[in-house]
Design a protein around this motif. Sequence first.
Motif, mmCIF file in Angstrom:
data_model
loop_
_atom_site.group_PDB
_atom_site.id
_atom_site.type_symbol
_atom_site.label_atom_id
_atom_site.label_comp_id
_atom_site.label_asym_id
_atom_site.label_seq_id
_atom_site.Cartn_x
_atom_site.Cartn_y
_atom_site.Cartn_z
ATOM 1 N N GLU A 186 0.860 -1.183 0.000
ATOM 2 C CA GLU A 186 0.000 0.000 0.000
ATOM 3 C C GLU A 186 0.902 1.241 0.000
ATOM 4 N N VAL A 187 0.584 2.220 -0.841
ATOM 5 C CA VAL A 187 1.409 3.433 -0.919
ATOM 6 C C VAL A 187 0.926 4.429 0.135
ATOM 7 N N VAL A 188 1.811 4.810 1.052
ATOM 8 C CA VAL A 188 1.417 5.735 2.120
ATOM 9 C C VAL A 188 2.172 7.065 2.069
ATOM 10 N N GLY A 189 3.200 7.160 1.207
ATOM 11 C CA GLY A 189 3.968 8.409 1.129
ATOM 12 C C GLY A 189 4.853 8.446 -0.091
ATOM 13 N N ARG A 190 5.618 9.527 -0.161
ATOM 14 C CA ARG A 190 6.485 9.790 -1.305
ATOM 15 C C ARG A 190 7.682 10.530 -0.744
ATOM 16 N N ILE A 191 8.887 10.082 -1.108
ATOM 17 C CA ILE A 191 10.081 10.791 -0.629
ATOM 18 C C ILE A 191 10.936 11.131 -1.844
ATOM 19 N N THR A 192 11.324 12.398 -1.948
ATOM 20 C CA THR A 192 11.914 12.903 -3.184
ATOM 21 C C THR A 192 13.213 13.661 -2.923
ATOM 22 N N LYS A 193 13.888 14.025 -3.999
ATOM 23 C CA LYS A 193 15.094 14.859 -3.880
ATOM 24 C C LYS A 193 14.747 16.243 -3.347
ATOM 25 N N THR A 194 13.498 16.671 -3.541
ATOM 26 C CA THR A 194 13.058 17.951 -2.952
ATOM 27 C C THR A 194 13.047 17.833 -1.428
ATOM 28 N N ASN A 195 12.540 16.716 -0.904
ATOM 29 C CA ASN A 195 12.568 16.497 0.545
ATOM 30 C C ASN A 195 14.005 16.535 1.062
ATOM 31 N N MET A 196 14.926 15.929 0.296
ATOM 32 C CA MET A 196 16.333 15.872 0.722
ATOM 33 C C MET A 196 16.955 17.269 0.738
ATOM 34 N N THR A 197 16.580 18.088 -0.256
ATOM 35 C CA THR A 197 17.092 19.455 -0.319
ATOM 36 C C THR A 197 16.568 20.254 0.882
ATOM 37 N N LYS A 198 15.303 19.985 1.248
ATOM 38 C CA LYS A 198 14.719 20.658 2.422
ATOM 39 C C LYS A 198 15.429 20.255 3.717
ATOM 40 N N VAL A 199 15.817 18.996 3.819
ATOM 41 C CA VAL A 199 16.559 18.544 5.002
ATOM 42 C C VAL A 199 17.843 19.349 5.128
ATOM 43 N N LEU A 200 18.533 19.524 4.009
ATOM 44 C CA LEU A 200 19.798 20.258 3.999
ATOM 45 C C LEU A 200 19.578 21.709 4.438
ATOM 46 N N VAL A 201 18.537 22.340 3.886
ATOM 47 C CA VAL A 201 18.222 23.726 4.237
ATOM 48 C C VAL A 201 17.863 23.818 5.730
ATOM 49 N N ASN A 202 17.094 22.855 6.214
ATOM 50 C CA ASN A 202 16.701 22.854 7.629
ATOM 51 C C ASN A 202 17.890 22.672 8.569
ATOM 52 N N LEU A 203 18.872 21.896 8.139
ATOM 53 C CA LEU A 203 20.056 21.686 8.973
ATOM 54 C C LEU A 203 20.719 23.021 9.275
ATOM 55 N N VAL A 204 20.794 23.858 8.258
ATOM 56 C CA VAL A 204 21.462 25.149 8.431
ATOM 57 C C VAL A 204 20.575 26.131 9.190
ATOM 58 N N ARG A 205 19.277 26.017 8.984
ATOM 59 C CA ARG A 205 18.352 26.893 9.726
ATOM 60 C C ARG A 205 18.207 26.459 11.181
ATOM 61 N N ASP A 206 18.904 25.373 11.543
ATOM 62 C CA ASP A 206 18.822 24.845 12.914
ATOM 63 C C ASP A 206 17.413 24.457 13.318
ATOM 64 N N GLU A 207 16.601 24.132 12.318
ATOM 65 C CA GLU A 207 15.232 23.759 12.648
ATOM 66 C C GLU A 207 15.073 22.247 12.801
ATOM 67 N N LEU A 208 16.179 21.555 12.559
ATOM 68 C CA LEU A 208 16.095 20.101 12.614
ATOM 69 C C LEU A 208 15.961 19.662 14.072
#
Lengths: 159, 159
Positions: free
Chosen positions: A136-158
Amino acid sequence: ARPRVGYFFTGKTGTELLTEKLKKITVKEFQSIPVVVNENVSVYDAITTMFLEDVGTLFVVNEKSLLVGVLSRKDLLRASIGKQDLADIPVHIIMTRMPNITYCEKDDLLIEAAQQLIEKQIDSLPVILKKDEGLEVVGRITKTNMTKVLVNLVRDELH
Amino acid sequence: ARPRVGYFFTGKTGTELLTEKLKKITVKEFQSIPVVVNENVSVYDAITTMFLEDVGTLFVVNEKSLLVGVLSRKDLLRASIGKQDLADIPVHIIMTRMPNITYCEKDDLLIEAAQQLIEKQIDSLPVILKKDEGLEVVGRITKTNMTKVLVNLVRDELH
């Protein structure tokens, strides 16, 4: 005895601490909502759905709503330069099908999903839930999500 | 006086150290080779080039090899479901053109490029060199590059 208070050297550098932090993030913390189409819709309708939903990948399901295929923008673009009428071709003809689909589960490590995206040279993975009758498909994980992780790391929001 | 040796508390957490590390990475360390087409080639030929070069974005240049536009898979897919013959439409008709192109330079911070990709909802930025007569395309930075940065952070391969 004197209480052990204060800061102690852990023998770890900043990168090592980060690595440990990144290694704990799971797919479910950053996954997006999946967009699915039935295996019998036409390539034309799939392209329309892709634009309406503004996603780069569609997941294809059967009548039981179980995962049977994946459609990327590249797959649809390849079909669209063919000679056939796109309204006459069902997506199951052009999709990538099981067992050639790379997928992940919500509790998998995000970094492992990132490695899969790079190794398999794909833009997106379906996040699936294993059931007796199939996936069953419950989600989608993309390179956009990965780019957001990187941006969040620097914003200290992680977290 | 007693020499100051050993480890001292810097007041920084692992995330803060990482942030500083990430904040120092520049675009040129992770950029890819750009693929360009002339503004007069047909949409059909651009799609063929995109498949041959296996990229998600093409940069469009004029006869002086200066940047005039950007073509995404999405732009090409939109054109391909139209009624016109793709061999008859030059790419300058459908491309995103200046001044609506978001670009970066090789010494820009990678994390700023990542923020641009997220904010503008695009897959790729041209890396440009500013010249008196216009912008020369020298690189390409994508969400794939950003995903690789993330994977490298955990592999401890980041310099």
